[in-house]
Design a protein around this motif. Structure first.
Motif, PDB file in Angstrom:
ATOM      1  N   GLU A   1       0.827  -1.195   0.000  1.00  0.00           N
ATOM      2  CA  GLU A   1       0.000   0.000   0.000  1.00  0.00           C
ATOM      3  C   GLU A   1       0.871   1.259   0.000  1.00  0.00           C
ATOM      4  O   GLU A   1       0.650   2.196  -0.754  1.00  0.00           O
ATOM      5  N   THR A   2       1.900   1.229   0.855  1.00  0.00           N
ATOM      6  CA  THR A   2       2.779   2.396   0.920  1.00  0.00           C
ATOM      7  C   THR A   2       3.501   2.615  -0.400  1.00  0.00           C
ATOM      8  O   THR A   2       3.494   3.712  -0.963  1.00  0.00           O
ATOM      9  N   ILE A   3       4.088   1.551  -0.865  1.00  0.00           N
ATOM     10  CA  ILE A   3       4.893   1.701  -2.084  1.00  0.00           C
ATOM     11  C   ILE A   3       4.011   2.099  -3.257  1.00  0.00           C
ATOM     12  O   ILE A   3       4.370   2.946  -4.064  1.00  0.00           O
ATOM     13  N   GLY A   4       2.835   1.487  -3.297  1.00  0.00           N
ATOM     14  CA  GLY A   4       1.936   1.764  -4.412  1.00  0.00           C
ATOM     15  C   GLY A   4       1.453   3.201  -4.428  1.00  0.00           C
ATOM     16  O   GLY A   4       1.022   3.713  -5.468  1.00  0.00           O
ATOM     17  N   SER A   5       1.537   3.864  -3.279  1.00  0.00           N
ATOM     18  CA  SER A   5       1.025   5.230  -3.247  1.00  0.00           C
ATOM     19  C   SER A   5       2.105   6.241  -3.604  1.00  0.00           C
ATOM     20  O   SER A   5       1.853   7.437  -3.637  1.00  0.00           O
ATOM     21  N   ILE A   6       3.312   5.764  -3.839  1.00  0.00           N
ATOM     22  CA  ILE A   6       4.410   6.682  -4.127  1.00  0.00           C
ATOM     23  C   ILE A   6       4.574   6.832  -5.633  1.00  0.00           C
ATOM     24  O   ILE A   6       4.820   5.861  -6.338  1.00  0.00           O
ATOM     25  N   HIS A   7       4.429   8.039  -6.097  1.00  0.00           N
ATOM     26  CA  HIS A   7       4.563   8.276  -7.528  1.00  0.00           C
ATOM     27  C   HIS A   7       5.540   9.404  -7.767  1.00  0.00           C
ATOM     28  O   HIS A   7       5.372  10.489  -7.227  1.00  0.00           O
ATOM     29  N   HIS A   8       6.538   9.134  -8.538  1.00  0.00           N
ATOM     30  CA  HIS A   8       7.484  10.187  -8.903  1.00  0.00           C
ATOM     31  C   HIS A   8       8.166   9.719 -10.167  1.00  0.00           C
ATOM     32  O   HIS A   8       8.414   8.516 -10.337  1.00  0.00           O
ATOM     33  N   VAL A   9       8.472  10.663 -11.057  1.00  0.00           N
ATOM     34  CA  VAL A   9       9.056  10.248 -12.336  1.00  0.00           C
ATOM     35  C   VAL A   9      10.381   9.529 -12.166  1.00  0.00           C
ATOM     36  O   VAL A   9      10.784   8.763 -13.024  1.00  0.00           O
ATOM     37  N   ASN A  10      11.043   9.746 -11.048  1.00  0.00           N
ATOM     38  CA  ASN A  10      12.332   9.094 -10.873  1.00  0.00           C
ATOM     39  C   ASN A  10      12.271   7.926  -9.903  1.00  0.00           C
ATOM     40  O   ASN A  10      13.276   7.550  -9.296  1.00  0.00           O
ATOM     41  N   LEU A  11      11.070   7.392  -9.754  1.00  0.00           N
ATOM     42  CA  LEU A  11      10.920   6.184  -8.940  1.00  0.00           C
ATOM     43  C   LEU A  11      10.166   5.167  -9.776  1.00  0.00           C
ATOM     44  O   LEU A  11       9.206   5.501 -10.471  1.00  0.00           O
ATOM     45  N   VAL A  12      10.623   3.930  -9.737  1.00  0.00           N
ATOM     46  CA  VAL A  12       9.941   2.895 -10.509  1.00  0.00           C
ATOM     47  C   VAL A  12       8.588   2.627  -9.855  1.00  0.00           C
ATOM     48  O   VAL A  12       8.487   2.449  -8.651  1.00  0.00           O
ATOM     49  N   ARG A  13       7.591   2.621 -10.679  1.00  0.00           N
ATOM     50  CA  ARG A  13       6.238   2.590 -10.172  1.00  0.00           C
ATOM     51  C   ARG A  13       5.762   1.166  -9.951  1.00  0.00           C
ATOM     52  O   ARG A  13       5.959   0.294 -10.790  1.00  0.00           O
ATOM     53  N   LEU A  14       5.127   0.958  -8.801  1.00  0.00           N
ATOM     54  CA  LEU A  14       4.493  -0.331  -8.526  1.00  0.00           C
ATOM     55  C   LEU A  14       3.093  -0.282  -9.112  1.00  0.00           C
ATOM     56  O   LEU A  14       2.285   0.552  -8.734  1.00  0.00           O
ATOM     57  N   ILE A  15       2.838  -1.172 -10.059  1.00  0.00           N
ATOM     58  CA  ILE A  15       1.539  -1.158 -10.715  1.00  0.00           C
ATOM     59  C   ILE A  15       0.566  -2.072 -10.001  1.00  0.00           C
ATOM     60  O   ILE A  15      -0.619  -1.786  -9.887  1.00  0.00           O
ATOM     61  N   GLY A  16       1.052  -3.179  -9.513  1.00  0.00           N
ATOM     62  CA  GLY A  16       0.131  -4.124  -8.881  1.00  0.00           C
ATOM     63  C   GLY A  16       0.850  -5.151  -8.055  1.00  0.00           C
ATOM     64  O   GLY A  16       2.065  -5.096  -7.875  1.00  0.00           O
ATOM     65  N   PHE A  17       0.072  -6.074  -7.545  1.00  0.00           N
ATOM     66  CA  PHE A  17       0.654  -7.103  -6.692  1.00  0.00           C
ATOM     67  C   PHE A  17      -0.237  -8.331  -6.733  1.00  0.00           C
ATOM     68  O   PHE A  17      -1.352  -8.301  -7.269  1.00  0.00           O
ATOM     69  N   CYS A  18       0.241  -9.369  -6.122  1.00  0.00           N
ATOM     70  CA  CYS A  18      -0.564 -10.564  -5.983  1.00  0.00           C
ATOM     71  C   CYS A  18      -0.249 -11.166  -4.632  1.00  0.00           C
ATOM     72  O   CYS A  18       0.929 -11.314  -4.269  1.00  0.00           O
ATOM     73  N   ALA A  19      -1.264 -11.452  -3.834  1.00  0.00           N
ATOM     74  CA  ALA A  19      -1.077 -12.139  -2.559  1.00  0.00           C
ATOM     75  C   ALA A  19      -2.155 -13.208  -2.502  1.00  0.00           C
ATOM     76  O   ALA A  19      -3.320 -12.902  -2.287  1.00  0.00           O
ATOM     77  N   GLU A  20      -1.767 -14.412  -2.794  1.00  0.00           N
ATOM     78  CA  GLU A  20      -2.745 -15.484  -2.915  1.00  0.00           C
ATOM     79  C   GLU A  20      -2.085 -16.741  -2.402  1.00  0.00           C
ATOM     80  O   GLU A  20      -1.022 -17.120  -2.870  1.00  0.00           O
ATOM     81  N   LYS A  21      -2.699 -17.380  -1.452  1.00  0.00           N
ATOM     82  CA  LYS A  21      -2.089 -18.546  -0.793  1.00  0.00           C
ATOM     83  C   LYS A  21      -0.664 -18.173  -0.411  1.00  0.00           C
ATOM     84  O   LYS A  21      -0.440 -17.187   0.265  1.00  0.00           O
ATOM     85  N   SER A  22       0.317 -18.926  -0.869  1.00  0.00           N
ATOM     86  CA  SER A  22       1.685 -18.580  -0.479  1.00  0.00           C
ATOM     87  C   SER A  22       2.373 -17.719  -1.533  1.00  0.00           C
ATOM     88  O   SER A  22       3.547 -17.422  -1.419  1.00  0.00           O
ATOM     89  N   HIS A  23       1.652 -17.347  -2.566  1.00  0.00           N
ATOM     90  CA  HIS A  23       2.278 -16.549  -3.630  1.00  0.00           C
ATOM     91  C   HIS A  23       2.327 -15.067  -3.262  1.00  0.00           C
ATOM     92  O   HIS A  23       1.325 -14.501  -2.838  1.00  0.00           O
ATOM     93  N   ARG A  24       3.475 -14.488  -3.414  1.00  0.00           N
ATOM     94  CA  ARG A  24       3.630 -13.039  -3.207  1.00  0.00           C
ATOM     95  C   ARG A  24       4.354 -12.463  -4.410  1.00  0.00           C
ATOM     96  O   ARG A  24       5.515 -12.774  -4.646  1.00  0.00           O
ATOM     97  N   LEU A  25       3.675 -11.638  -5.177  1.00  0.00           N
ATOM     98  CA  LEU A  25       4.311 -11.063  -6.360  1.00  0.00           C
ATOM     99  C   LEU A  25       4.060  -9.563  -6.435  1.00  0.00           C
ATOM    100  O   LEU A  25       3.019  -9.088  -5.962  1.00  0.00           O
ATOM    101  N   LEU A  26       4.996  -8.869  -7.022  1.00  0.00           N
ATOM    102  CA  LEU A  26       4.847  -7.436  -7.229  1.00  0.00           C
ATOM    103  C   LEU A  26       4.954  -7.142  -8.718  1.00  0.00           C
ATOM    104  O   LEU A  26       5.775  -7.745  -9.412  1.00  0.00           O
TER     105      LEU A  26
END
Ligand SMILES: *[C@@H]1O[C@H](CO)[C@@H](O)[C@H](O)[C@H]1NC(C)=O
Ligand SMILES: *[C@@H]1O[C@H](CO)[C@@H](O)[C@H](O)[C@H]1NC(C)=O
Ligand SMILES: *[C@@H]1O[C@H](CO)[C@@H](O)[C@H](O)[C@H]1NC(C)=O
Ligand SMILES: *[C@@H]1O[C@H](CO)[C@@H](O)[C@H](O)[C@H]1NC(C)=O
Ligand SMILES: *[C@@H]1O[C@H](CO)[C@@H](O)[C@H](O)[C@H]1NC(C)=O
Ligand SMILES: *[C@@H]1O[C@H](CO)[C@@H](O)[C@H](O)[C@H]1NC(C)=O
Ligand SMILES: *[C@@H]1O[C@H](CO)[C@@H](O)[C@H](O)[C@H]1NC(C)=O
Ligand SMILES: *[C@@H]1O[C@H](CO)[C@@H](O)[C@H](O)[C@H]1NC(C)=O
Ligand SMILES: *[C@@H]1O[C@H](CO)[C@@H](O)[C@H](O)[C@H]1NC(C)=O
Ligand SMILES: *[C@@H]1O[C@H](CO)[C@@H](O)[C@H](O)[C@H]1NC(C)=O
Ligand SMILES: *[C@@H]1O[C@H](CO)[C@@H](O)[C@H](O)[C@H]1NC(C)=O
Ligand SMILES: *[C@@H]1O[C@H](CO)[C@@H](O)[C@H](O)[C@H]1NC(C)=O
Length: 835
Positions: A568-593
């Motif tokens: 949530e924190t990372i996803g809310s950070i937007h700046h042209v010089n920061l790589v943007r987090l577009i989405g994620f996945c948290a399902e069972k034991s899977h954790r992906l960004l």
């Protein structure tokens, strides 16, 4: 250019040995050597003479007893770390050898690409081989004439070094292996070439220019793949069937001889000024062919053979690479005056003739973004017809299809809608032509890398959502979020018909993906982009064609709570010089960004010289440094919560298609409140980039400033901070930096592969090193804040004086590693670890 030429009075030092030898009545002229003779390149050699221009000659053979004459032996110029075995013209003015005038002029050398050191040896072996060995006994050069019945070595009165047999027949001669010069009487035979040196101080034949006799005549080329001719003195029309077999430099002319007519009159001559004294001709490192002559007591240029050939805009480097020459003035190519996007900028604003650099280098990987700048009435110093009878559109297409093509040069045929097309692989200076005075209508289409947009194409439905999301208040936003969550649940029980909507984003918040979706998007995690401590990164493509990078975190399923918080924190950070987090996945034991895709990968691929020969130029590097500083400033000073990155290193700086830098993986970052200036944490990050205070457990955002300092240095020096391929004493860049700072030779550290930094921008680069030094202060309180760094980079503030170059020194180094681990309040981030 003519640095070797003498314009001032000469101070001469003659070795004591020189006098001794004279006293011992050694014959002054010693043009012949017998077998089994060895000479050592040593200051105590019999004929070692230092000249005031910094050159030293140690003659082995010398022909003639007065005036300018030929000698061969060891030669060095400048710092004299390395030596050539060369033939040169010297003048010792009188047989007594007391007065030396004029500086030695090298007309041939054996080992220009492979100079040797002090104590190197030249040996004429008992079996007739002439071998140059470096001080470590490696063979630097040899004539390979063992077993060829050589009986001696003769330096002729023409300046030709000859190995002869018992019949006085020539077995080997230096005239067959010309370097960059011709002496009177010397021929340049079909197939032979003169190649210019890199520079006055670097004799290597890696220079840009060469001159050869081809079946077309005498042709000068500028190096590229393939070489581009810039001077052609072609054989006259009546004799096209016959090839010129050689040209000879002689008194008053450069003469073309045809084999069949030998030894009769030359076929054709280029007239030169009659020689009043000794002359030689040299293809200089600026691409000009000049004749120099000994005017009593000094060398002077008597003629530049290409001078009349070139009008003001014809020389290939008159305006540097990509420079556009018009009436002698240099500019950079641009589409039209109203066009807002510029693709080229001057390498140096004050020296337009140095040429232009691409703002975004052409990339074969991103060839879909190739486009053309159209330059009407523009042509080039040479035109080779690669394709005929085509129109400009076909010419452009042909260029688009070949990544090595850098421009499509088109010229119309006479009164025709079709014409010829030339597709050069490197662009030197372009020239504007006066349509009225020119035979051809020529247009140049310069290939450029277009800026592409990374953001996904939004669907209509999404645009409505976006508008809603922005215009309703936070309460409505919350309701909307709940709606989205419900939507996700609903989605789970539905199938792919709504997938496109599902992938659309809620502005400001990362999208939640299902594991199945990500599997599809990444083609079952098939294209791996990289791997880090906590998992691997894969390439994927959304249904609308947008590329993404998916990071799969392995074995971290249990830390669910903090994972969602971090996302949530990372996803809310937007700046042209920061790589943007577009989405994620948290399902069972899977954790992906899911991150935005950065086509040019991480910075380390570009600054540590590896396989691809591409070198970032200075303006790009400066921009990257500024971009990183801006990204960090945002994290440190402009976010709602201060964020310390804790793992700044080139692997975590990603580059988009235009080489804009973005900081990625603020996964390691620890979130702290603004008023809490220090935080205790475990020792993390990457060795080589860690600030000394990691040992003292006082961690502030200044640890990022320190790592940033290391990254700047790496960018400037083109090497890793800790580089085990270097000799022991140079392995640690910071240690070397300190040493060079003390010696005031910071420029020694500048990336060797980058000429624009080495020469043109040297001062700026050294200044940037001082910024790095400031960021690297071992006392973190003395390091600048990142916003201060930006002010310095933008020139509105000054670097602090009295910098301490003891970067690794720890002011409060009392706490040991082990103690650090005991106290910290927050769990280590699951997103931690290098990519
Ligand atoms: C070379 O050998 C010849 C005959 O053996 C001798 O006369 C001559 O002096 C030698 N030259 C040198 C430079 O040693
Ligand atoms: C060259 O040889 C001399 C004498 O043998 C020696 O003193 C000197 O250190 C050597 N120099 C180098 C650079 O090897
Ligand atoms: C020189 O000739 C001898 C005898 O003819 C031969 O054994 C030897 O290998 C040759 N050496 C070279 C370097 O060609
Ligand atoms: C050496 O070269 C000169 C020409 O400069 C020639 O007159 C002489 O015969 C040559 N000597 C030998 C031994 O080949
Ligand atoms: C080779 O040249 C030298 C010097 O020019 C001369 O004395 C000698 O007779 C010549 N030898 C032959 C075989 O021609
Ligand atoms: C001389 O130039 C060549 C070719 O560009 C380069 O490889 C070499 O390192 C240079 N040498 C020096 C001493 O700078
Ligand atoms: C060079 O000398 C020749 C013959 O003496 C003469 O005809 C010619 O004009 C001279 N060339 C120059 C450029 O002085
Ligand atoms: C070159 O030729 C000219 C004219 O024929 C003559 O005056 C001059 O002495 C010659 N120069 C040399 C170095 O032989
Ligand atoms: C340059 O201008 C032409 C027409 O004015 C346009 O078609 C082309 O896209 C432009 N090129 C670039 C790279 O902007
Ligand atoms: C170049 O000339 C063509 C034909 O005269 C014209 O259509 C085109 O707009 C010109 N392009 C530029 C960039 O001036
Ligand atoms: C692409 O262009 C280069 C340089 O002009 C040429 O050598 C090469 O053959 C071309 N490749 C193709 C596939 O046409
Ligand atoms: C060159 O272009 C002009 C204007 O675009 C045209 O009038 C002329 O006929 C063209 N010349 C040739 C040789 O194609």
């Amino acid at each position: 250019m003519n640095i070797g030429l003498n314009r001032c009075f000469i101070v001469v030092t003659i070795c004591i040995h020189y006098f001794c030898c004279l006293v011992k009545s050694q014959p002054f002229d010693y043009p012949i050597a017998n077998l089994s003779t060895k000479w050592i390149n040593s200051p105590s050699a019999p004929h070692s003479v230092d000249f005031s221009d910094g050159s030293t000659v140690r003659a082995i053979l010398l022909r003639g007893t007065f005036g300018p004459r030929y000698a061969c032996g060891f030669f060095c110029n400048g710092n004299c770390d390395t030596y050539l075995f060369a033939i040169y013209i010297v003048d010792t003015n009188s047989a007594s050898g007391i007065t030396l005038v004029g500086f030695p002029q090298v007309v041939w050398s054996a080992n220009r690409d492979n100079p040797v050191k002090l104590n190197a040896t030249l040996e004429l072996t008992s079996d007739g081989d002439l071998i140059l060995r470096d001080v470590d006994a490696t063979i630097a050069w040899s004539t390979n004439t063992g077993n060829k019945s050589v009986v001696g070595l003769n330096l002729t009165d023409m300046g030709n070094l000859v190995l002869f047999d018992k019949n006085n027949a020539t077995v080997w001669q230096s005239f067959d292996h010309p370097t960059d010069s011709l002496v009177p009487g010397q021929k340049l035979v079909l197939g032979q070439e003169l190649t210019a040196s890199v520079s006055v101080s670097n004799w290597s034949q890696g220079g840009l220019f060469s001159l050869s006799v081809t079946d077309q005549g005498l042709v000068a080329f500028i190096e590229s793949n393939p070489p581009q001719p810039y001077y052609e003195n072609t054989v006259s029309g009546t004799k096209t069937s016959e090839e010129p077999s050689y040209v000879r430099f002689q008194n008053g002319s450069l003469a073309f001889y045809i084999i069949s007519s030998e030894p009769s009159q030359p076929d054709r001559v280029i007239f030169l000024p009659n020689a009043s004294s000794l002359q030689y001709m040299r293809l200089d490192n600026d691409g000009r062919l000049r004749v120099y002559e000994w005017m009593p007591s000094e060398w002077k240029e008597v003629v530049d053979l290409f001078k009349d050939y070139f009008r003001e805009c014809d020389f290939p480097l008159v305006c540097g690479n990509y420079g556009l020459c018009s009436g002698g003035h240099c500019t950079c190519p641009a589409n039209t005056s109203w066009e807002t996007t510029t693709y080229f900028e001057q390498i140096n604003n004050r020296q337009p003739a140095l040429g232009c650099s691409e703002k975004t280098p052409l990339s074969c990987e991103a060839s879909q973004y190739h486009s053309f700048l159209e330059l009407n009435d523009t042509t080039y110093f040479n035109f080779r017809s690669d394709l005929q009878n085509i129109d400009p559109e076909q010419c452009k297409q042909a260029c688009l299809q070949n990544c090595s093509c850098k421009a499509a040069l088109f010229r119309y045929g006479w009164n025709s809608s079709v014409g010829e097309c030339y597709l050069p692989s490197e662009i030197f200076s372009l020239k504007h032509i006066d349509k009225l005075r020119n035979h051809y209508n020529s247009t140049t289409y310069v290939k450029v890398q277009k800026v592409s947009s990374v953001s996904p194409r939004r669907k209509k439905t999404n645009r409505i959502k976006t508008i809603l999301g922005f215009s309703l208040g936070s309460l409505a936003g919350l309701c909307f979020l709940i709606g989205i969550v419900v939507f996700f649940f609903w989605k789970k029980n539905n199938d792919d018909e709504v997938e496109e909507d599902y992938l659309d984003q809620v502005p400001g918040l990362p999208t939640r993906f299902s594991y199945e979706d990500l599997k599809v998007i990444t083609e079952s995690f098939n294209k791996k982009l990289g791997e880090g401590g906590f998992g691997s990164v894969f390439e994927g493509t959304l249904t609308d064609g947008t590329k993404i990078a998916v990071k799969r975190l392995d074995g971290l399923g249990q830390i669910k709570k903090s994972f969602l918080a971090e996302v949530e924190t990372i996803g809310s950070i937007h700046h042209v010089n920061l790589v943007r987090l577009i989405g994620f996945c948290a399902e069972k034991s899977h954790r992906l960004l899911v991150y935005e895709y950065m086509p040019n990968g991480s910075l380390d691929r570009w600054i540590f010289h590896s396989s691809h020969g591409f070198v970032l130029h200075w303006q790009q590097r400066k921009k990257i440094i500024l971009d990183i500083a801006k990204g960090l400033t945002y994290l440190h000073e402009d976010c709602r919560q201060k964020i310390i990155h804790l793992d700044i290193k080139p692997q975590n700086i990603l580059l988009d298609e235009n080489f804009n830098a973005k900081v990625s993986d603020f996964g390691l970052s620890k979130l702290i409140d603004r008023d809490q200036s220090q935080v205790v944490t475990t020792m993390r990050g990457t060795p080589g980039y860690l600030a000394p205070e990691w040992l003292s457990s006082v961690i502030t955002e200044k640890v990022d400033t320190y790592s940033f300092g290391v990254v700047i240095l790496e960018i400037l020096c083109g090497r890793k901070n800790i580089d085990r391929s270097q000799p022991e004493e140079d392995m640690h860049l910071l240690r070397l930096f300190k040493k060079k700072a003390e010696e005031e030779h910071l420029e020694d550290l500048i990336d060797k592969y980058n000429e624009d930094m080495q020469i043109i921008n040297r001062e700026e680069v050294v200044n940037m090193m001082k910024v790095a030094a400031w960021c690297l202060q071992s006392d973190f309180a003395r390091r600048p804040s990142m916003s201060m760094v930006i002010k310095v980079l933008e020139g509105v503030s000054e670097i602090e004086h009295n910098l301490d170059y003891d970067f690794c020194n720890l002011p409060l180094a009392k706490v040991s590693h082990q103690e650090v681990n005991v106290s910290f309040s927050l769990l280590p981030s699951v997103l931690s670890g290098p990519r």
